[in-house]
Enzyme design. Structure first.
Site, PDB file in Angstrom:
ATOM      1  CG  HIS A   6      -2.963  15.368   7.295  1.00 21.85           C
ATOM      2  ND1 HIS A   6      -1.884  15.927   7.934  1.00 21.85           N
ATOM      3  CD2 HIS A   6      -4.064  15.913   7.871  1.00 21.85           C
ATOM      4  CE1 HIS A   6      -2.301  16.770   8.859  1.00 21.85           C
ATOM      5  NE2 HIS A   6      -3.625  16.780   8.840  1.00 21.85           N
ATOM      6  CG  HIS A  37      -0.135   6.279   4.522  1.00 24.04           C
ATOM      7  ND1 HIS A  37      -0.247   7.203   5.539  1.00 24.04           N
ATOM      8  CD2 HIS A  37      -1.335   5.649   4.457  1.00 24.04           C
ATOM      9  CE1 HIS A  37      -1.458   7.130   6.072  1.00 24.04           C
ATOM     10  NE2 HIS A  37      -2.147   6.188   5.435  1.00 24.04           N
ATOM     11  CG  HIS A  76      -4.154   2.623   4.508  1.00 24.47           C
ATOM     12  ND1 HIS A  76      -3.604   3.463   5.454  1.00 24.47           N
ATOM     13  CD2 HIS A  76      -3.382   1.508   4.468  1.00 24.47           C
ATOM     14  CE1 HIS A  76      -2.525   2.864   5.964  1.00 24.47           C
ATOM     15  NE2 HIS A  76      -2.367   1.691   5.381  1.00 24.47           N
ATOM     16  CB  THR A  81      -1.803   4.891  10.578  1.00 22.20           C
ATOM     17  OG1 THR A  81      -2.251   5.605   9.424  1.00 22.20           O
ATOM     18  CG2 THR A  81      -2.075   3.409  10.426  1.00 22.20           C
ATOM     19  CB  THR A  82      -3.181   9.952  10.823  1.00 24.89           C
ATOM     20  OG1 THR A  82      -4.493   9.647  10.352  1.00 24.89           O
ATOM     21  CG2 THR A  82      -2.149   9.546   9.784  1.00 24.89           C
ATOM     22  CD  GLU A 119       0.803   4.909   7.899  1.00 29.61           C
ATOM     23  OE1 GLU A 119       1.387   5.886   8.345  1.00 29.61           O
ATOM     24  OE2 GLU A 119      -0.346   4.579   8.241  1.00 29.61           O
ATOM     25  CG  HIS A 146      -5.805   7.454   2.822  1.00 31.17           C
ATOM     26  ND1 HIS A 146      -6.903   6.940   3.454  1.00 31.17           N
ATOM     27  CD2 HIS A 146      -4.747   7.103   3.600  1.00 31.17           C
ATOM     28  CE1 HIS A 146      -6.534   6.334   4.565  1.00 31.17           C
ATOM     29  NE2 HIS A 146      -5.214   6.415   4.676  1.00 31.17           N
TER      30      HIS A 146
END
Ligand code: ZN
Length: 291
Positions: free
Chosen positions: A122, A149, A173, A255-256, A160, A147
């Site tokens: 992911h 995005h 993040h 957010t996931t 995001e 991590h």
């Protein structure tokens, strides 16, 4: 498959109390040596992974039949009202002069010799030691991992969060958990006061950002889901903006999936710039095993 946040950015409604903090520091302007101000929690089985290390080809994606609009079928929290990310509308932000600068401890010289960098299907994730923490909050929030995005290209659609509708090519993040109350991030992620996440919007600029080379130079080794590599320790604070006193903060969610509403978000106003040649390998990272 790339990380797409489009469709998950919610308009700011009455659910969120967004606060804007700027420049209140009780530490003066000298060189400060901070330490995490609370005793360590009891030594319990440790898991620094807050995102479920889903098996490759797992149960949710950013597109298609398992995309964000369908997450709530398997993950009911994703259908709740205080979901992140959001668009931060500065017209409705409340200025909060009592908010302090974000102060970090253990970031400059993490007390380990190496980090684990992995592609979990992911995102690309760097595990962090709990000796790193946010030192300016009322509870001790210890680092767990950071991590990224990103989007399909370098347009401003990969981040995001957005500010007044303006996103960025990517977003980092840095996840922290309440280590006074919970043994690890996996436990804390279910609790209302469980997590604090620092959000940094990443823009494309003219120059290479040497701090990010500590991670990006190893991306080839984790180009595919399931891969992991050990990389040398480095100054993690150098990845963050230099201005830590101006930020937006609100209570939201992961957010996931599983989308738990357990995240106190701190989104820095200052964005960090990477060169085009640095952002390219990030958006090329594959998040499935047989891409
Ligand atoms: Zn994230």
């Amino acid at each position: 498959m790339k990380m797409l946040a489009a469709g998950r950015v919610l308009a700011l409604g009455g659910v969120f109390l967004l606060l804007w903090g700027a420049g209140q520091s009780d530490q003066g302007t000298g060189v400060i040596s901070l330490s995490c101000p609370f005793p360590k929690p009891p030594q319990l089985p440790k898991s620094d992974s807050f995102q479920p290390r889903a098996p490759v080809g797992s149960h949710w994606t950013y597109e298609g039949a398992q995309g964000p609009e369908f997450w709530k079928k398997d993950y009911p929290h994703c259908g709740q009202e205080s979901q992140s990310p959001i668009n931060i509308d500065t017209e409705v932000v409340t200025f909060a002069p009592s908010l302090k600068d974000i102060q970090l401890a253990g970031y400059r010289k993490p007390n380990i010799s190496s980090f684990s960098l992995s592609n979990n299907g992911h995102t690309v994730q760097l595990d962090l030691p709990s000796s790193m923490c946010i030192a300016s909050l009322s509870s001790r929030y210890s680092a767990a991992q950071l991590h990224f995005h990103w989007g399909n290209d370098t347009a401003r659609t990969g981040s995001e969060h957005r500010v007044n509708g303006m996103g960025a090519p990517a977003e980092m993040h840095v996840v922290h958990y309440n280590s006074e109350k919970y043994p690890n991030a996996k436990e804390a992620m279910r609790e209302e006061d469980g997590l604090v996440v620092l959000g940094i919007l990443l823009e494309v600029g003219d120059k290479n950002n040497p701090a990010y080379e500590n991670i990006l130079s190893h991306l080839e080794s984790v180009a595919f889901a399931g891969q992991q590599v050990t990389i040398p320790s480095f100054d993690v604070q150098s990845l963050l903006p230099t201005e830590l006193g101006k930020y937006f903060t609100y209570s939201g969610s992961l957010t996931t999936p599983p989308c738990y509403q357990s995240v106190h978000w701190i989104i820095f106003h200052q964005r960090v710039r990477l060169s085009l040649s640095q952002v390219g390998p990030l958006i090329s990272a594959k998040l499935c095993k047989h891409c």
